[in-house]
Design a protein around this motif. Structure first.
Motif, mmCIF file in Angstrom:
data_model
loop_
_atom_site.group_PDB
_atom_site.id
_atom_site.type_symbol
_atom_site.label_atom_id
_atom_site.label_comp_id
_atom_site.label_asym_id
_atom_site.label_seq_id
_atom_site.Cartn_x
_atom_site.Cartn_y
_atom_site.Cartn_z
ATOM 1 N N SER A 107 -5.195 15.980 -3.573
ATOM 2 C CA SER A 107 -6.434 16.542 -3.096
ATOM 3 C C SER A 107 -7.542 15.350 -3.070
ATOM 4 N N LEU A 108 -8.155 15.269 -1.969
ATOM 5 C CA LEU A 108 -8.960 14.335 -1.560
ATOM 6 C C LEU A 108 -10.549 14.946 -1.315
ATOM 7 N N LEU A 109 -11.524 15.097 -2.156
ATOM 8 C CA LEU A 109 -12.533 15.932 -2.027
ATOM 9 C C LEU A 109 -13.836 14.913 -2.086
ATOM 10 N N ASP A 110 -14.524 15.122 -1.102
ATOM 11 C CA ASP A 110 -16.065 14.591 -1.176
ATOM 12 C C ASP A 110 -17.047 15.587 -0.719
ATOM 13 N N GLU A 111 -18.527 15.160 -0.338
ATOM 14 C CA GLU A 111 -19.631 16.118 0.014
ATOM 15 C C GLU A 111 -19.329 16.725 1.392
ATOM 16 N N HIS A 112 -18.504 16.134 2.132
ATOM 17 C CA HIS A 112 -18.342 16.742 3.330
ATOM 18 C C HIS A 112 -16.924 17.377 3.880
ATOM 19 N N SER A 113 -16.173 17.046 3.123
ATOM 20 C CA SER A 113 -14.600 17.520 3.408
ATOM 21 C C SER A 113 -13.647 17.496 2.253
ATOM 22 N N HIS A 114 -12.774 18.472 2.341
ATOM 23 C CA HIS A 114 -11.597 18.446 1.280
ATOM 24 C C HIS A 114 -10.312 18.525 1.872
ATOM 25 N N VAL A 115 -9.431 17.367 2.015
ATOM 26 C CA VAL A 115 -8.455 17.280 2.734
ATOM 27 C C VAL A 115 -7.118 17.410 1.378
ATOM 28 N N ILE A 116 -6.256 18.191 1.719
ATOM 29 C CA ILE A 116 -5.152 18.574 0.809
ATOM 30 C C ILE A 116 -3.860 18.262 1.567
ATOM 31 N N VAL A 117 -3.121 17.249 0.870
ATOM 32 C CA VAL A 117 -1.975 17.097 1.264
ATOM 33 C C VAL A 117 -0.669 17.514 0.326
ATOM 34 N N ALA A 118 0.282 18.168 0.609
ATOM 35 C CA ALA A 118 1.426 18.599 -0.240
ATOM 36 C C ALA A 118 2.913 18.285 0.340
ATOM 37 N N GLN A 119 3.915 18.152 -0.705
ATOM 38 C CA GLN A 119 5.348 17.990 -0.264
ATOM 39 C C GLN A 119 6.038 18.949 -1.246
ATOM 40 N N PRO A 120 6.940 19.681 -0.692
ATOM 41 C CA PRO A 120 7.829 20.512 -1.601
ATOM 42 C C PRO A 120 8.570 19.607 -2.538
ATOM 43 N N MET A 121 8.883 20.009 -3.746
ATOM 44 C CA MET A 121 9.451 19.470 -4.858
ATOM 45 C C MET A 121 10.969 19.555 -4.616
#
Length: 437
Positions: A110-124
């Motif tokens: 999870s990459l969170l700042d004041e303007h955006s929130h980017v989430i990258v996920a990978q299946p275990m």
């Protein structure tokens, strides 16, 4: 269980255990390393998405990979991948975490700042599958090689144990009468002491059997004559008793032959007692001059009855040897000198020492032994022909046997007194002179 089977089980079990232990450690290390790599990949993707000029879209992006992503702005989903849900994957501010959705367990960044929130996920499951593939590629060659290693180990163990198997078969094939040495051609340094010990045991056992047979033969050979004579003496004594004409000569003959038989028995027992098995353990340090004096003293009554003179020329000296056997040796030599030198003879006993040896000489003024008989008198039961005195023929044989046990030597020759000279040379361990008496 045989040694070969035990070694094969232990070695092969150790190899298999070591292989699977290495595989387990590899799995742990690979898991940690690949998770670190995948986490770094998700971080890179997240920062790339954050810094890319992506416009809002109503269509999901096909990433052609297992990675899923979401981009949120002001709590509004502006774009996502096809394999990502519509709900926010991560609401927390933690960078890394785990979440379940769409029937899978995922790890996200999870990459969170004041303007955006980017989430990258990978299946275990993909991560685990990747780790297993890496581990399989690493371990599979080892697993394939294990049977080859097993064959090599089997061949090596079989070859290494071949001398032991040969030794075992050689021992098992022997019966009670076979005491010949064992000879293993494919011998090894480790097995050689065992072979030497077994052969030494067989040699000593064979020597013991030979001595037992010799003792029985000696006793039967030597006791036959005195027993026959004793029977004759007893028969003559019975006739004299019935005729009431018993004479002193009858008693003297019986006594003399009884003493002769007793002497023969003592000689045979002495010869049997002085064996290598009971010899070395009985060695002690003692004064050889004192021993000679004691033996002379024990025979002095016989010397005096023969009107003989005896002299001892020896200084105080020590020797490390078996006292009992040397006492028997000297007693035989002195008794022979008394018996065979004749009435009024002179007997000289001397002992000298150099750096390595002690020489004991016994000589007399009697008739001596002819040169062509000197070698024969050392044999058991050999008696000098045309000699007035009777004997068992064991005295000098016992002397030779005892000298051999002490690793010395004995020589016979002509004495300066005119009779026989016997020289006994014995090695000694010198610890310095010890006081006489």
């Amino acid at each position: 269980m045989t040694i070969k089977r035990y070694l094969l089980i232990v070695i092969l079990s150790s190899i298999v255990l070591a292989t699977f232990s290495a595989a387990l450690q590899g799995f742990k290390a690979s898991n940690q390393k690949l998770n670190f790599v995948f986490d770094g990949e998700m971080r890179s993707i997240a920062f790339t998405l954050k810094n890319s000029p992506i416009a809002p879209s109503d269509f999901d992006v096909d990433t052609h990979s297992s990675f899923a992503f979401q981009i949120w702005k002001a709590d509004k989903l502006i774009v996502k991948s096809k394999n990502a849900p519509s709900q926010k994957i991560a609401n927390s501010t933690e960078e890394f975490g785990y979440r379940s959705f769409l029937g899978n367990h995922w790890r996200y960044f999870s990459l969170l700042d004041e303007h955006s929130h980017v989430i990258v996920a990978q299946p275990m499951p993909q991560r685990i599958e990747s780790i297993e593939e890496v581990l399989l590629e690493a371990v599979l060659p080892i697993v394939i090689v294990i049977p080859i290693i097993g064959l090599i180990v089997y061949s090596a163990v079989n070859k290494a144990l071949s001398p032991i198997r040969t030794l075992s078969e050689s021992v098992m094939q022997k019966d009670a009468s076979d005491l010949t040495p064992i000879n293993i051609e494919a011998n090894t340094t480790d097995l050689e002491p065992i072979q030497n010990t077994i052969n030494g045991l067989l040699e000593r056992l064979n020597a013991a059997f030979e001595r037992e047979k010799s003792l029985a033969s000696n006793a039967a050979h030597e006791l036959r004559t005195p027993i026959s004579v004793l029977k004759l003496n007893a028969h003559n004594l019975k006739i004299a008793f019935e005729a009431e004409s018993i004479k002193e000569q009858n008693i003297d003959d019986l006594t003399a032959n009884t003493e002769r038989m007793a002497h023969v028995i003592e000689q045979v027992i002495a010869l049997n007692r002085t064996t290598p098995e009971n010899f070395d353990a009985k060695k002690t340090q003692f004064n050889i001059s004192n021993l000679l004096q004691e033996v002379i003293a024990s025979n002095f009554s016989k010397i005096d009855s023969q009107g003989q003179s005896v002299s001892l020329n020896a200084t105080s000296m020590s020797i490390f040897a078996d006292k009992f056997s040397l006492e028997t040796l000297f007693d035989n030599l002195i008794k022979n000198a008394i018996k065979y030198s004749g009435i009024g003879a002179e007997i000289l006993i001397s002992a000298t020492r150099n750096r390595d040896n002690i020489t004991i000489s016994v000589e007399d003024s009697g008739p001596g032994i002819h040169e062509d008989q000197l070698d024969k008198v050392m044999q058991r039961f050999y008696r000098v022909k045309h000699h007035e005195q009777t004997g068992s023929g064991l005295g000098l044989s016992i002397v030779s046997h005892i000298v051999a046990l002490h690793k010395g030597n004995v020589t016979l020759g002509r004495s300066s007194l005119g009779g026989l000279r016997v020289d006994i040379v014995l090695p000694h361990l010198d610890i310095g002179n010890i006081d006489a008496g």
